[in-house]
Structure formats: C-alpha cells, structure tokens
Design a protein around this motif. Sequence first.
Motif, PDB file in Angstrom:
ATOM      1  N   VAL A  90       0.849  -1.196   0.000  1.00  0.00           N
ATOM      2  CA  VAL A  90       0.000   0.000   0.000  1.00  0.00           C
ATOM      3  C   VAL A  90       0.887   1.249   0.000  1.00  0.00           C
ATOM      4  O   VAL A  90       1.833   1.353   0.792  1.00  0.00           O
ATOM      5  CB  VAL A  90      -0.924   0.020   1.238  1.00  0.00           C
ATOM      6  CG1 VAL A  90      -1.765   1.292   1.261  1.00  0.00           C
ATOM      7  CG2 VAL A  90      -1.812  -1.215   1.250  1.00  0.00           C
ATOM      8  N   ASP A  91       0.581   2.198  -0.879  1.00  0.00           N
ATOM      9  CA  ASP A  91       1.322   3.458  -0.893  1.00  0.00           C
ATOM     10  C   ASP A  91       1.168   4.170   0.445  1.00  0.00           C
ATOM     11  O   ASP A  91       0.061   4.258   0.998  1.00  0.00           O
ATOM     12  CB  ASP A  91       0.812   4.366  -2.015  1.00  0.00           C
ATOM     13  CG  ASP A  91       1.187   3.850  -3.394  1.00  0.00           C
ATOM     14  OD1 ASP A  91       2.251   3.223  -3.514  1.00  0.00           O
ATOM     15  OD2 ASP A  91       0.401   4.058  -4.341  1.00  0.00           O
ATOM     16  N   ALA A  92       2.279   4.698   0.974  1.00  0.00           N
ATOM     17  CA  ALA A  92       2.245   5.374   2.267  1.00  0.00           C
ATOM     18  C   ALA A  92       3.288   6.480   2.304  1.00  0.00           C
ATOM     19  O   ALA A  92       4.282   6.452   1.572  1.00  0.00           O
ATOM     20  CB  ALA A  92       2.491   4.383   3.403  1.00  0.00           C
ATOM     21  N   VAL A  93       3.032   7.468   3.163  1.00  0.00           N
ATOM     22  CA  VAL A  93       3.990   8.541   3.417  1.00  0.00           C
ATOM     23  C   VAL A  93       4.443   8.397   4.863  1.00  0.00           C
ATOM     24  O   VAL A  93       3.616   8.260   5.773  1.00  0.00           O
ATOM     25  CB  VAL A  93       3.354   9.929   3.198  1.00  0.00           C
ATOM     26  CG1 VAL A  93       4.384  11.023   3.464  1.00  0.00           C
ATOM     27  CG2 VAL A  93       2.798  10.046   1.791  1.00  0.00           C
ATOM     28  N   VAL A  94       5.755   8.406   5.069  1.00  0.00           N
ATOM     29  CA  VAL A  94       6.312   8.198   6.406  1.00  0.00           C
ATOM     30  C   VAL A  94       7.254   9.342   6.763  1.00  0.00           C
ATOM     31  O   VAL A  94       8.117   9.725   5.964  1.00  0.00           O
ATOM     32  CB  VAL A  94       7.082   6.857   6.492  1.00  0.00           C
ATOM     33  CG1 VAL A  94       7.717   6.687   7.868  1.00  0.00           C
ATOM     34  CG2 VAL A  94       6.149   5.690   6.200  1.00  0.00           C
ATOM     35  N   ALA A  95       7.067   9.895   7.956  1.00  0.00           N
ATOM     36  CA  ALA A  95       7.977  10.915   8.486  1.00  0.00           C
ATOM     37  C   ALA A  95       8.699  10.338   9.692  1.00  0.00           C
ATOM     38  O   ALA A  95       8.106   9.605  10.492  1.00  0.00           O
ATOM     39  CB  ALA A  95       7.196  12.170   8.883  1.00  0.00           C
ATOM     40  N   VAL A  96       9.978  10.658   9.816  1.00  0.00           N
ATOM     41  CA  VAL A  96      10.792  10.140  10.919  1.00  0.00           C
ATOM     42  C   VAL A  96      11.523  11.290  11.591  1.00  0.00           C
ATOM     43  O   VAL A  96      12.236  12.060  10.938  1.00  0.00           O
ATOM     44  CB  VAL A  96      11.817   9.099  10.425  1.00  0.00           C
ATOM     45  CG1 VAL A  96      12.704   8.637  11.577  1.00  0.00           C
ATOM     46  CG2 VAL A  96      11.107   7.910   9.797  1.00  0.00           C
ATOM     47  N   GLN A  97      11.340  11.398  12.899  1.00  0.00           N
ATOM     48  CA  GLN A  97      12.052  12.402  13.674  1.00  0.00           C
ATOM     49  C   GLN A  97      13.364  11.802  14.159  1.00  0.00           C
ATOM     50  O   GLN A  97      13.407  10.648  14.591  1.00  0.00           O
ATOM     51  CB  GLN A  97      11.198  12.846  14.872  1.00  0.00           C
ATOM     52  CG  GLN A  97      11.092  14.343  14.987  1.00  0.00           C
ATOM     53  CD  GLN A  97       9.946  14.772  15.884  1.00  0.00           C
ATOM     54  OE1 GLN A  97       8.983  14.050  16.070  1.00  0.00           O
ATOM     55  NE2 GLN A  97      10.050  15.965  16.428  1.00  0.00           N
ATOM     56  N   ASN A  98      14.422  12.596  14.091  1.00  0.00           N
ATOM     57  CA  ASN A  98      15.760  12.111  14.402  1.00  0.00           C
ATOM     58  C   ASN A  98      16.251  12.749  15.703  1.00  0.00           C
ATOM     59  O   ASN A  98      16.631  13.914  15.742  1.00  0.00           O
ATOM     60  CB  ASN A  98      16.702  12.458  13.246  1.00  0.00           C
ATOM     61  CG  ASN A  98      18.066  11.822  13.405  1.00  0.00           C
ATOM     62  OD1 ASN A  98      18.317  11.093  14.365  1.00  0.00           O
ATOM     63  ND2 ASN A  98      18.958  12.099  12.468  1.00  0.00           N
ATOM     64  N   PHE A  99      16.268  11.968  16.786  1.00  0.00           N
ATOM     65  CA  PHE A  99      16.682  12.515  18.081  1.00  0.00           C
ATOM     66  C   PHE A  99      18.143  12.931  18.080  1.00  0.00           C
ATOM     67  O   PHE A  99      18.545  13.808  18.846  1.00  0.00           O
ATOM     68  CB  PHE A  99      16.423  11.501  19.197  1.00  0.00           C
ATOM     69  CG  PHE A  99      16.584  12.076  20.571  1.00  0.00           C
ATOM     70  CD1 PHE A  99      15.580  12.854  21.132  1.00  0.00           C
ATOM     71  CD2 PHE A  99      17.740  11.854  21.297  1.00  0.00           C
ATOM     72  CE1 PHE A  99      15.736  13.406  22.400  1.00  0.00           C
ATOM     73  CE2 PHE A  99      17.908  12.394  22.565  1.00  0.00           C
ATOM     74  CZ  PHE A  99      16.893  13.174  23.122  1.00  0.00           C
ATOM     75  N   ALA A 100      18.951  12.315  17.227  1.00  0.00           N
ATOM     76  CA  ALA A 100      20.369  12.661  17.170  1.00  0.00           C
ATOM     77  C   ALA A 100      20.594  14.072  16.638  1.00  0.00           C
ATOM     78  O   ALA A 100      21.663  14.659  16.828  1.00  0.00           O
ATOM     79  CB  ALA A 100      21.127  11.653  16.312  1.00  0.00           C
ATOM     80  N   PHE A 101      19.587  14.648  15.963  1.00  0.00           N
ATOM     81  CA  PHE A 101      19.701  16.004  15.423  1.00  0.00           C
ATOM     82  C   PHE A 101      19.096  16.973  16.438  1.00  0.00           C
ATOM     83  O   PHE A 101      17.880  17.166  16.494  1.00  0.00           O
ATOM     84  CB  PHE A 101      18.979  16.122  14.081  1.00  0.00           C
ATOM     85  CG  PHE A 101      19.322  17.370  13.298  1.00  0.00           C
ATOM     86  CD1 PHE A 101      20.123  17.293  12.166  1.00  0.00           C
ATOM     87  CD2 PHE A 101      18.856  18.622  13.684  1.00  0.00           C
ATOM     88  CE1 PHE A 101      20.444  18.438  11.437  1.00  0.00           C
ATOM     89  CE2 PHE A 101      19.166  19.756  12.981  1.00  0.00           C
ATOM     90  CZ  PHE A 101      19.969  19.672  11.850  1.00  0.00           C
TER      91      PHE A 101
END
Length: 285
Positions: free
Chosen positions: A119-130
């Motif tokens: 299934v087509d999906a959009v994913v956002a990921v937050q980066n704690f290292a930044f």
Amino acid sequence: MSWLTRIRPRLTGFLGRRETPDNLWHKCRACNAMVYTKEFDENLGVCPKCEFHERIGPKERFAQVFDGGVHTRLEIPAVPEDPLGFRDQKKYTDRIKAARTATSEPEAMAVATGKIGGVDAVVAVQNFAFMGGSMGLAVGEAFLTGAMAAVKARAPFIIFTAAGGARMQEGILSLMQMPRTTVAVAELREAGLPYIVVMTDPTTGGVTASYAMLGDIQIAEPGALIGFAGQRVIENTIREKLPEGFQRAEYLLEHGMLDMVVPRKDLHATLARLVELLMRQRVAA
C-alpha cells in the motif's frame, strides 16, 4: 634483559600492529552488554541480550519500515535557519552545522514515500540525534510536507516521533508549529486518510502536546519514554513519588493512552496490516 624483551620489537616490526575498528562493538545503554555491531544492526538496533530498543535515525527507519527498504525522500521547503539570531554558548547556526555533520541529515525530520504491505504510504521520521529531535520551523515544514503529500496521493500518513520538545533557539516560532501541525492532522481527517503515530524513545514536550497524541492509532516501541514534563518536574510539583515505570510505553498502554506497544521486529508487519485494513475501509466507505 630477557630473550622475550629483546625479541618483541623485532616481532612487532615483522608482523605489524593489528588495528581494531572503533565500531566493531556496540555497548547497550540499558544492560551495558557488548554486542557485535553487525549482530546489533541485524537485530534492527535492538539489544539481543535485554531487548532494549536503541534510538535509530531516518536512514535505518526507512529501510526497516518500507517494503524491501525501497523509498523516495521528499524535498522539504527551505525555512529561515536562524530567524531570531539566537546565541547561547554557541551560535545557533553553528549548532545546526554540527548536527548536520554528525547525522548527515539536513534537519531533525525526514519524509519519504514508498509501499508498506503493498500500500502506498507517506512516512515521516524524527531524528533525536539532530539537536534532540527538537521541533522548529523545519520540522513543522517537514510535517506539513508529509501530510500534504499523503492528501495528494490519497495515502496514509505515518510518523515516528522522537523529540525533547520544541526548539528553544527559535522561541515562539517553534511553539507555532503545534497549531500548524494540528491543522495538518485535521486536513488528513477531512480527507478520510489514516494518521498513525509510532512513538519512540523519547517523545516529550511540545511534540507530545501536539501531533504525537493525535493519531487515529497510537503505537509505541517497548520502553519508550513518553510524556510532556519530566518526571522530576512532576514530582517536585505534586510533591509525591510517581509510580514505577511512569511515562514508559507499557504504563501508558495499561492506562489507555496507547493502542499497542509493538517490538521493532514486528513494526513492519503491524503497519502493513493496519494500512491495508484502514485503506480498505476507506474504499468501502
């Protein structure tokens, strides 16, 4: 002088000194076990001894969550890098440059498109290292980019949160991202599209007070710290000792703030089932 003392320099010169790579081992932050980095990576960044889920960045997360790791990153519109001309011990611009060098990422949130369970999906990921995954103008813009891309593609929007809260170097502008992202979530709802939140360690502050708690389905990784204010602040305010495991994923699941706690190895399969079910219901409706 012994024979061994005399012959050792010659042997060292003949055989050469063996170099041990600095990244051969990974030390678990929970149980202090030393694990081969290769074994640790193969276990998706989870300690094989105690099951502690280490923090990972967008590159690893996208590779794990999308089918076959195949994905396309979305370009995030540029924002003013230092709108307030902020400086503490360092210039804000210097802190951003250092974070980019350390993480090889342009900002604290990355967005990509691909397929999850076909299934087509959009994913956002937050980066704690930044910079602690802190929410500023760029993170707000990345969230809006992901949400609008989901609306345009008629696809579910999934976000992996990991943040210490709002970015203090941007003052009130960072807090303004809370209503902006809330409006974006409302647009997803209006379009009838699923919004799934996966909270990872740690998810705190203004992120918890906005888009992290607005998911249609709330998921967390085992042991993730989730809350608004810190535990010591709460204890000093109410002058009481907090329960064992307070603000951890399992405690929040028990008290109804989460829908499920899912180990990292099962996340792809779980998300695949959810998006297939939710999108099927949307088509039927």
